[in-house]
Design an enzyme around this catalytic site. Structure first.
Site, PDB file in Angstrom:
ATOM      1  N   HIS A 160      -2.302  -3.233  21.084  1.00 48.05           N
ATOM      2  CA  HIS A 160      -2.092  -3.325  19.638  1.00 48.05           C
ATOM      3  C   HIS A 160      -3.421  -3.485  18.929  1.00 48.05           C
ATOM      4  O   HIS A 160      -4.332  -4.137  19.422  1.00 48.05           O
ATOM      5  CB  HIS A 160      -1.140  -4.471  19.280  1.00 48.05           C
ATOM      6  CG  HIS A 160      -1.511  -5.791  19.896  1.00 48.05           C
ATOM      7  ND1 HIS A 160      -1.226  -6.092  21.210  1.00 48.05           N
ATOM      8  CD2 HIS A 160      -2.152  -6.862  19.390  1.00 48.05           C
ATOM      9  CE1 HIS A 160      -1.659  -7.311  21.488  1.00 48.05           C
ATOM     10  NE2 HIS A 160      -2.243  -7.793  20.403  1.00 48.05           N
ATOM     11  N   LEU A 161      -3.463  -2.893  17.751  1.00 51.22           N
ATOM     12  CA  LEU A 161      -4.636  -2.970  16.882  1.00 51.22           C
ATOM     13  C   LEU A 161      -4.284  -3.892  15.718  1.00 51.22           C
ATOM     14  O   LEU A 161      -3.271  -3.679  15.039  1.00 51.22           O
ATOM     15  CB  LEU A 161      -4.968  -1.567  16.368  1.00 51.22           C
ATOM     16  CG  LEU A 161      -6.103  -1.412  15.371  1.00 51.22           C
ATOM     17  CD1 LEU A 161      -7.438  -1.690  16.029  1.00 51.22           C
ATOM     18  CD2 LEU A 161      -6.088  -0.008  14.785  1.00 51.22           C
ATOM     19  N   HIS A 162      -5.098  -4.916  15.511  1.00 56.53           N
ATOM     20  CA  HIS A 162      -4.902  -5.805  14.360  1.00 56.53           C
ATOM     21  C   HIS A 162      -5.643  -5.226  13.153  1.00 56.53           C
ATOM     22  O   HIS A 162      -6.832  -4.902  13.250  1.00 56.53           O
ATOM     23  CB  HIS A 162      -5.509  -7.189  14.624  1.00 56.53           C
ATOM     24  CG  HIS A 162      -4.918  -7.964  15.752  1.00 56.53           C
ATOM     25  ND1 HIS A 162      -4.046  -9.011  15.557  1.00 56.53           N
ATOM     26  CD2 HIS A 162      -5.088  -7.877  17.098  1.00 56.53           C
ATOM     27  CE1 HIS A 162      -3.714  -9.538  16.734  1.00 56.53           C
ATOM     28  NE2 HIS A 162      -4.336  -8.868  17.687  1.00 56.53           N
ATOM     29  N   GLN A 189      -6.180 -11.718  24.356  1.00 52.98           N
ATOM     30  CA  GLN A 189      -4.917 -10.981  24.250  1.00 52.98           C
ATOM     31  C   GLN A 189      -3.757 -11.854  24.731  1.00 52.98           C
ATOM     32  O   GLN A 189      -3.831 -12.433  25.821  1.00 52.98           O
ATOM     33  CB  GLN A 189      -4.973  -9.689  25.071  1.00 52.98           C
ATOM     34  CG  GLN A 189      -3.733  -8.821  24.907  1.00 52.98           C
ATOM     35  CD  GLN A 189      -3.807  -7.515  25.694  1.00 52.98           C
ATOM     36  OE1 GLN A 189      -4.719  -7.326  26.509  1.00 52.98           O
ATOM     37  NE2 GLN A 189      -2.875  -6.636  25.452  1.00 52.98           N
ATOM     38  N   ASN A 242      -7.812  -7.000  21.065  1.00 51.62           N
ATOM     39  CA  ASN A 242      -8.120  -7.975  22.113  1.00 51.62           C
ATOM     40  C   ASN A 242      -7.670  -7.410  23.452  1.00 51.62           C
ATOM     41  O   ASN A 242      -6.631  -6.757  23.538  1.00 51.62           O
ATOM     42  CB  ASN A 242      -7.400  -9.292  21.831  1.00 51.62           C
ATOM     43  CG  ASN A 242      -7.851  -9.921  20.526  1.00 51.62           C
ATOM     44  OD1 ASN A 242      -9.031  -9.873  20.184  1.00 51.62           O
ATOM     45  ND2 ASN A 242      -6.920 -10.510  19.794  1.00 51.62           N
TER      46      ASN A 242
HETATM   47  P1  5GP Z   1      -3.095 -10.707  20.622  1.00 55.47           P
HETATM   48  O1  5GP Z   1      -3.468 -12.176  20.663  1.00 55.47           O
HETATM   49  O2  5GP Z   1      -2.377 -10.286  21.873  1.00 55.47           O
HETATM   50  O3  5GP Z   1      -4.253  -9.815  20.287  1.00 55.47           O
HETATM   51  O4  5GP Z   1      -2.118 -10.556  19.398  1.00 55.47           O
HETATM   52  C1  5GP Z   1      -0.735 -10.708  19.514  1.00 55.47           C
HETATM   53  C2  5GP Z   1      -0.212 -10.898  18.113  1.00 55.47           C
HETATM   54  O5  5GP Z   1       1.166 -10.659  18.135  1.00 55.47           O
HETATM   55  C3  5GP Z   1      -0.433 -12.289  17.536  1.00 55.47           C
HETATM   56  O6  5GP Z   1      -1.181 -12.188  16.340  1.00 55.47           O
HETATM   57  C4  5GP Z   1       0.982 -12.808  17.306  1.00 55.47           C
HETATM   58  O7  5GP Z   1       1.087 -13.565  16.125  1.00 55.47           O
HETATM   59  C5  5GP Z   1       1.802 -11.531  17.241  1.00 55.47           C
HETATM   60  N1  5GP Z   1       3.175 -11.664  17.704  1.00 55.47           N
HETATM   61  C6  5GP Z   1       3.592 -12.221  18.869  1.00 55.47           C
HETATM   62  N2  5GP Z   1       4.931 -12.115  18.990  1.00 55.47           N
HETATM   63  C7  5GP Z   1       5.359 -11.471  17.870  1.00 55.47           C
HETATM   64  C8  5GP Z   1       6.653 -11.067  17.418  1.00 55.47           C
HETATM   65  O8  5GP Z   1       7.693 -11.279  18.056  1.00 55.47           O
HETATM   66  N3  5GP Z   1       6.707 -10.422  16.214  1.00 55.47           N
HETATM   67  C9  5GP Z   1       5.581 -10.151  15.473  1.00 55.47           C
HETATM   68  N4  5GP Z   1       5.744  -9.520  14.310  1.00 55.47           N
HETATM   69  N5  5GP Z   1       4.353 -10.524  15.879  1.00 55.47           N
HETATM   70  C10 5GP Z   1       4.242 -11.175  17.057  1.00 55.47           C
END
Ligand code: 5GP
Ligand code: ZN
Length: 117
Positions: free
Chosen positions: A103-105, A97, A90
């Site tokens: 980051h890559l999911h 995001q 994202n």
């Molecule tokens: P984004 O929405 O930015 O693509 O994804 C961020 C991801 O990071 C989300 O899926 C969220 O659950 C995860 N996330 C946010 N804070 C933390 C954290 O402190 N530890 C871990 N392991 N995941 C996190």
């Protein structure tokens, strides 16, 4: 190695915030997502603080590619490759995001749908 002292993913990479680590090397860290959206939900990040794909330049091709290679390795090791999986990055507000460290999911273990939400 540039890190951001206020960044949650830099803190995870540096060990200051705990996470379930699944892979670590000199460039890349992978760990379980705190709020998994699938039976397998892993985040793969560069150790360097890069806010998003918006900041990638030509010289970052290898670093960005490593995220995919690590995700593919984890999927293979966990027996997910044959069934298939989804890789997602994202970017920015409209991209959904929420954490401003690239980051890559890796999402797997259930049927993914298209179009994404
Ligand atoms: P984004 O929405 O930015 O693509 O994804 C961020 C991801 O990071 C989300 O899926 C969220 O659950 C995860 N996330 C946010 N804070 C933390 C954290 O402190 N530890 C871990 N392991 N995941 C996190
Ligand atoms: Zn960071």
């Amino acid at each position: 190695m540039p890190t951001d002292p206020n960044c949650v993913f830099c803190k995870i990479a540096g060990g200051a915030i705990p996470a379930t680590l699944l892979h670590q090397d000199g460039d890349t860290v992978a760990f379980q997502d705190l709020h998994p959206q699938a039976p397998t939900h892993v985040l793969v990040i560069p150790r360097d603080h890069v806010a998003s794909t918006r900041d990638l330049q030509a010289g970052d091709a290898a670093a960005a590619g490593r995220l995919i290679v690590v995700a593919a390795k984890l999927a293979r090791e966990r027996g997910l490759a044959d069934a298939g999986y989804r890789l997602v990055i994202n970017c920015g507000k409209k991209g959904g995001q929420t954490v401003p460290h690239l980051h890559l999911h890796l999402l797997a273990g259930r049927q993914m749908n298209w179009p994404p939400g």
